[in-house]
Design a protein around this motif. Sequence first.
Motif, PDB file in Angstrom:
ATOM      1  N   ARG A 170       0.914  -1.338   0.121  1.00  0.00           N
ATOM      2  CA  ARG A 170       0.202   0.090  -0.065  1.00  0.00           C
ATOM      3  C   ARG A 170       1.037   1.310  -0.026  1.00  0.00           C
ATOM      4  O   ARG A 170       0.309   2.156  -0.350  1.00  0.00           O
ATOM      5  CB  ARG A 170      -0.951  -0.043   1.280  1.00  0.00           C
ATOM      6  N   THR A 171       2.187   1.184   0.315  1.00  0.00           N
ATOM      7  CA  THR A 171       3.029   2.396   0.379  1.00  0.00           C
ATOM      8  C   THR A 171       4.155   2.159  -0.004  1.00  0.00           C
ATOM      9  O   THR A 171       4.424   1.205  -0.785  1.00  0.00           O
ATOM     10  CB  THR A 171       3.221   2.563   1.857  1.00  0.00           C
ATOM     11  N   SER A 172       5.193   3.011  -0.086  1.00  0.00           N
ATOM     12  CA  SER A 172       6.761   2.851  -0.485  1.00  0.00           C
ATOM     13  C   SER A 172       6.634   2.804  -2.210  1.00  0.00           C
ATOM     14  O   SER A 172       7.358   1.946  -2.611  1.00  0.00           O
ATOM     15  CB  SER A 172       7.288   1.511   0.231  1.00  0.00           C
ATOM     16  N   THR A 173       5.892   3.643  -2.668  1.00  0.00           N
ATOM     17  CA  THR A 173       5.899   3.486  -4.066  1.00  0.00           C
ATOM     18  C   THR A 173       7.116   3.829  -4.803  1.00  0.00           C
ATOM     19  O   THR A 173       7.470   3.071  -5.556  1.00  0.00           O
ATOM     20  CB  THR A 173       4.880   4.859  -4.461  1.00  0.00           C
ATOM     21  N   ALA A 174       8.090   4.746  -4.334  1.00  0.00           N
ATOM     22  CA  ALA A 174       9.120   4.918  -4.860  1.00  0.00           C
ATOM     23  C   ALA A 174      10.047   3.698  -4.854  1.00  0.00           C
ATOM     24  O   ALA A 174      10.571   3.368  -5.981  1.00  0.00           O
ATOM     25  CB  ALA A 174      10.108   6.111  -4.196  1.00  0.00           C
ATOM     26  N   ALA A 175      10.244   2.850  -3.754  1.00  0.00           N
ATOM     27  CA  ALA A 175      10.887   1.618  -3.654  1.00  0.00           C
ATOM     28  C   ALA A 175      10.417   0.702  -4.449  1.00  0.00           C
ATOM     29  O   ALA A 175      11.252  -0.014  -5.166  1.00  0.00           O
ATOM     30  CB  ALA A 175      10.967   1.217  -2.024  1.00  0.00           C
ATOM     31  N   LEU A 176       9.129   0.604  -4.618  1.00  0.00           N
ATOM     32  CA  LEU A 176       8.513  -0.557  -5.310  1.00  0.00           C
ATOM     33  C   LEU A 176       8.718  -0.144  -6.983  1.00  0.00           C
ATOM     34  O   LEU A 176       9.050  -1.236  -7.650  1.00  0.00           O
ATOM     35  CB  LEU A 176       7.009  -0.688  -5.176  1.00  0.00           C
ATOM     36  N   VAL A 177       8.510   0.835  -7.306  1.00  0.00           N
ATOM     37  CA  VAL A 177       8.990   1.261  -8.596  1.00  0.00           C
ATOM     38  C   VAL A 177      10.326   0.937  -9.065  1.00  0.00           C
ATOM     39  O   VAL A 177      10.476   0.558 -10.095  1.00  0.00           O
ATOM     40  CB  VAL A 177       8.759   2.790  -8.859  1.00  0.00           C
ATOM     41  N   LEU A 204      12.434  -1.264  -7.472  1.00  0.00           N
ATOM     42  CA  LEU A 204      12.599  -2.784  -7.623  1.00  0.00           C
ATOM     43  C   LEU A 204      11.892  -3.270  -8.694  1.00  0.00           C
ATOM     44  O   LEU A 204      12.566  -4.251  -9.298  1.00  0.00           O
ATOM     45  CB  LEU A 204      11.871  -3.318  -6.234  1.00  0.00           C
ATOM     46  N   SER A 205      10.931  -3.026  -9.154  1.00  0.00           N
ATOM     47  CA  SER A 205      10.189  -3.469 -10.367  1.00  0.00           C
ATOM     48  C   SER A 205      10.931  -3.294 -11.602  1.00  0.00           C
ATOM     49  O   SER A 205      11.066  -3.927 -12.307  1.00  0.00           O
ATOM     50  CB  SER A 205       8.784  -2.864 -10.377  1.00  0.00           C
ATOM     51  N   LEU A 206      11.490  -2.238 -11.559  1.00  0.00           N
ATOM     52  CA  LEU A 206      12.313  -1.634 -12.691  1.00  0.00           C
ATOM     53  C   LEU A 206      13.636  -2.660 -12.814  1.00  0.00           C
ATOM     54  O   LEU A 206      13.980  -3.207 -13.931  1.00  0.00           O
ATOM     55  CB  LEU A 206      12.773  -0.200 -12.809  1.00  0.00           C
ATOM     56  N   LEU A 207      14.344  -2.604 -11.690  1.00  0.00           N
ATOM     57  CA  LEU A 207      15.413  -3.528 -11.683  1.00  0.00           C
ATOM     58  C   LEU A 207      15.121  -5.107 -12.111  1.00  0.00           C
ATOM     59  O   LEU A 207      15.782  -5.936 -12.798  1.00  0.00           O
ATOM     60  CB  LEU A 207      15.805  -3.561 -10.127  1.00  0.00           C
ATOM     61  N   ALA A 208      14.043  -5.515 -11.546  1.00  0.00           N
ATOM     62  CA  ALA A 208      13.709  -6.906 -11.528  1.00  0.00           C
ATOM     63  C   ALA A 208      13.229  -7.037 -13.001  1.00  0.00           C
ATOM     64  O   ALA A 208      13.752  -8.114 -13.661  1.00  0.00           O
ATOM     65  CB  ALA A 208      12.480  -7.287 -10.629  1.00  0.00           C
ATOM     66  N   MET A 209      12.590  -6.365 -13.603  1.00  0.00           N
ATOM     67  CA  MET A 209      12.133  -6.325 -15.238  1.00  0.00           C
ATOM     68  C   MET A 209      13.434  -6.282 -15.961  1.00  0.00           C
ATOM     69  O   MET A 209      13.198  -6.943 -16.889  1.00  0.00           O
ATOM     70  CB  MET A 209      11.159  -5.442 -15.438  1.00  0.00           C
ATOM     71  N   ALA A 228      16.247   2.851 -13.479  1.00  0.00           N
ATOM     72  CA  ALA A 228      16.246   2.101 -11.879  1.00  0.00           C
ATOM     73  C   ALA A 228      17.536   3.106 -11.227  1.00  0.00           C
ATOM     74  O   ALA A 228      17.365   3.470 -10.002  1.00  0.00           O
ATOM     75  CB  ALA A 228      16.353   0.490 -11.964  1.00  0.00           C
ATOM     76  N   GLY A 229      18.487   2.813 -11.955  1.00  0.00           N
ATOM     77  CA  GLY A 229      19.911   3.559 -11.177  1.00  0.00           C
ATOM     78  C   GLY A 229      19.603   5.271 -11.121  1.00  0.00           C
ATOM     79  O   GLY A 229      19.808   5.743 -10.039  1.00  0.00           O
ATOM     80  N   VAL A 230      19.073   5.828 -12.116  1.00  0.00           N
ATOM     81  CA  VAL A 230      18.732   7.252 -12.007  1.00  0.00           C
ATOM     82  C   VAL A 230      17.769   7.587 -11.088  1.00  0.00           C
ATOM     83  O   VAL A 230      18.065   8.298 -10.225  1.00  0.00           O
ATOM     84  CB  VAL A 230      18.288   7.714 -13.250  1.00  0.00           C
ATOM     85  N   LEU A 231      16.752   6.829 -11.114  1.00  0.00           N
ATOM     86  CA  LEU A 231      15.763   6.960  -9.879  1.00  0.00           C
ATOM     87  C   LEU A 231      16.141   6.794  -8.371  1.00  0.00           C
ATOM     88  O   LEU A 231      15.663   7.371  -7.613  1.00  0.00           O
ATOM     89  CB  LEU A 231      14.607   6.144 -10.319  1.00  0.00           C
ATOM     90  N   SER A 232      17.094   5.661  -8.366  1.00  0.00           N
ATOM     91  CA  SER A 232      17.702   5.420  -7.134  1.00  0.00           C
ATOM     92  C   SER A 232      18.517   6.363  -6.669  1.00  0.00           C
ATOM     93  O   SER A 232      18.561   6.984  -5.495  1.00  0.00           O
ATOM     94  CB  SER A 232      18.617   4.061  -7.227  1.00  0.00           C
ATOM     95  N   ALA A 233      19.212   7.086  -7.410  1.00  0.00           N
ATOM     96  CA  ALA A 233      20.134   8.189  -7.187  1.00  0.00           C
ATOM     97  C   ALA A 233      19.163   9.482  -6.601  1.00  0.00           C
ATOM     98  O   ALA A 233      19.335  10.157  -5.840  1.00  0.00           O
ATOM     99  CB  ALA A 233      21.201   8.555  -8.216  1.00  0.00           C
ATOM    100  N   PHE A 234      18.167   9.626  -7.531  1.00  0.00           N
ATOM    101  CA  PHE A 234      17.044  10.845  -7.436  1.00  0.00           C
ATOM    102  C   PHE A 234      16.619  10.509  -5.851  1.00  0.00           C
ATOM    103  O   PHE A 234      16.312  11.837  -5.128  1.00  0.00           O
ATOM    104  CB  PHE A 234      16.184  10.934  -8.478  1.00  0.00           C
ATOM    105  N   SER A 235      16.353   9.393  -5.699  1.00  0.00           N
ATOM    106  CA  SER A 235      15.342   9.043  -4.318  1.00  0.00           C
ATOM    107  C   SER A 235      16.462   9.283  -3.004  1.00  0.00           C
ATOM    108  O   SER A 235      16.078  10.023  -2.100  1.00  0.00           O
ATOM    109  CB  SER A 235      14.852   7.640  -4.279  1.00  0.00           C
ATOM    110  N   CYS A 236      17.708   9.085  -3.262  1.00  0.00           N
ATOM    111  CA  CYS A 236      18.510   9.079  -2.272  1.00  0.00           C
ATOM    112  C   CYS A 236      18.773  10.567  -1.957  1.00  0.00           C
ATOM    113  O   CYS A 236      18.937  11.109  -0.829  1.00  0.00           O
ATOM    114  CB  CYS A 236      19.940   8.348  -2.497  1.00  0.00           C
ATOM    115  N   VAL A 237      18.943  11.442  -3.191  1.00  0.00           N
ATOM    116  CA  VAL A 237      19.279  13.000  -3.141  1.00  0.00           C
ATOM    117  C   VAL A 237      17.898  13.409  -2.417  1.00  0.00           C
ATOM    118  O   VAL A 237      18.086  14.373  -1.487  1.00  0.00           O
ATOM    119  CB  VAL A 237      19.435  13.346  -4.198  1.00  0.00           C
ATOM    120  N   ARG A 238      16.596  13.040  -2.668  1.00  0.00           N
ATOM    121  CA  ARG A 238      15.402  13.597  -2.192  1.00  0.00           C
ATOM    122  C   ARG A 238      15.478  13.276  -0.748  1.00  0.00           C
ATOM    123  O   ARG A 238      15.035  13.782   0.219  1.00  0.00           O
ATOM    124  CB  ARG A 238      14.355  13.016  -2.955  1.00  0.00           C
ATOM    125  N   HIS A 239      16.022  11.920  -0.286  1.00  0.00           N
ATOM    126  CA  HIS A 239      15.986  11.724   0.926  1.00  0.00           C
ATOM    127  C   HIS A 239      16.841  12.753   2.109  1.00  0.00           C
ATOM    128  O   HIS A 239      16.254  13.080   2.852  1.00  0.00           O
ATOM    129  CB  HIS A 239      16.499  10.067   1.168  1.00  0.00           C
TER     130      HIS A 239
END
Length: 382
Positions: free
Chosen positions: A230-237, A239-244, A340-351
């Motif tokens: 139900r939550t953690s949208t960014a993390a699920l996105v 993870l889904s990109l990496l797995a696919m 997935a790498g770009v979004l991970s870096a972006f998410s870390c910066v936002r955090h």
Amino acid sequence: MFPLFTYARFPLLFVTGVLSELDMAGQGVLFLGALCGFATVLLTWFGTSLLPQQIAQITVAANFASRFAVNAVVFQLAPSDTVQQHIHTMKAALLLSNAGSAILGEILRDQMKASFWVLYLMSAIATGLAFLCSIFLLNSKLQTSAPRRSTHPASDAFFDLVKIFKLPVVAWCTVWAMSVNPAHGVALTYWQNLLKDNFDVKDYNGYMLGASYLAAAGVVAVSRRSVLLRTSTAALVILSLLAMGLTLMGLPLCHNEFVFYIMLVATQCIFELSTTVFSFQVGNEVCKAVTDQDGPKETRLALLFCLTGVISGAVASLVQHVHPIAERFTFVAIALLVLAGVLSAFSCVRHLYCHFLPRVHRPAHDPFLVPATDMMPVTRRG
């Protein structure tokens, strides 16, 4: 004849979105879609010239386009506290029907040597029953209040969509849909060609496709009550990109037929589960937003899903220019991993930004900042 389906699909997605605005509940759209599905079978079965077959390509495109309104109808009809379960159950039922169709078709065609007359008769009965169900759906009781009438419906819809796309969950899931939907389209369309290029195999396509749908249905059904989804949208996105990306990268590199099938099933399960989860999260986020004074006036979920389908289709058309097929798989896999790498870096910066920058200096609204709150459904309007 077949390009008519491609040419008609995008305009009909727009038509579906417009009709969903006229029919705020969305049941009328599903009724028309079921009618087009039934008409497709009859035109293909009894059409003895080219024209009926061409018209059938347009009606089947309309049927496919109408399915984008299904999730919107579920949000309108389901009780607020069980929307997640209903979204997952609906998706699992759809996947089970796809699995049954693929497996039954393989048995009838290859094992029982059934004639086309038998296949068309079964299709006519099934689509006819679906049409009857859509008639009953028209009389279903809505769980929302009547939509507010507007003197400027077009401008209101535009500004509502602008506000909706700015919502954090919607922004993340739109990025996901623009990348993963075309990648899944490549896998589902060309896996058979890739398999024949790499292995000398018999024609078990129907069985394998049915097995992948069946496995995906099980995963979707089992997770229908998951609180984590139900939550953690960014993390699920991410993870889904990496797995696919990893599974699609592995498909053209497989040297074992069994491993190829396993990765194909994994790809299907990841995509269908992610689609279901993000459909719920997007719908729930939009339903919460309409309760805010500065939020959108109506949910407009069917229109939102249709526009997302159009955007994803436009990206998918660009992927078709990559040849040969093995390189096409590799291309989309690398694109997903890079994203997935770009979004991970972006998410870390936002955090880091949210934890170290004083709150007074933060912008009032950040479209990619997903609030860490429980995303339980709330009362909806529209």
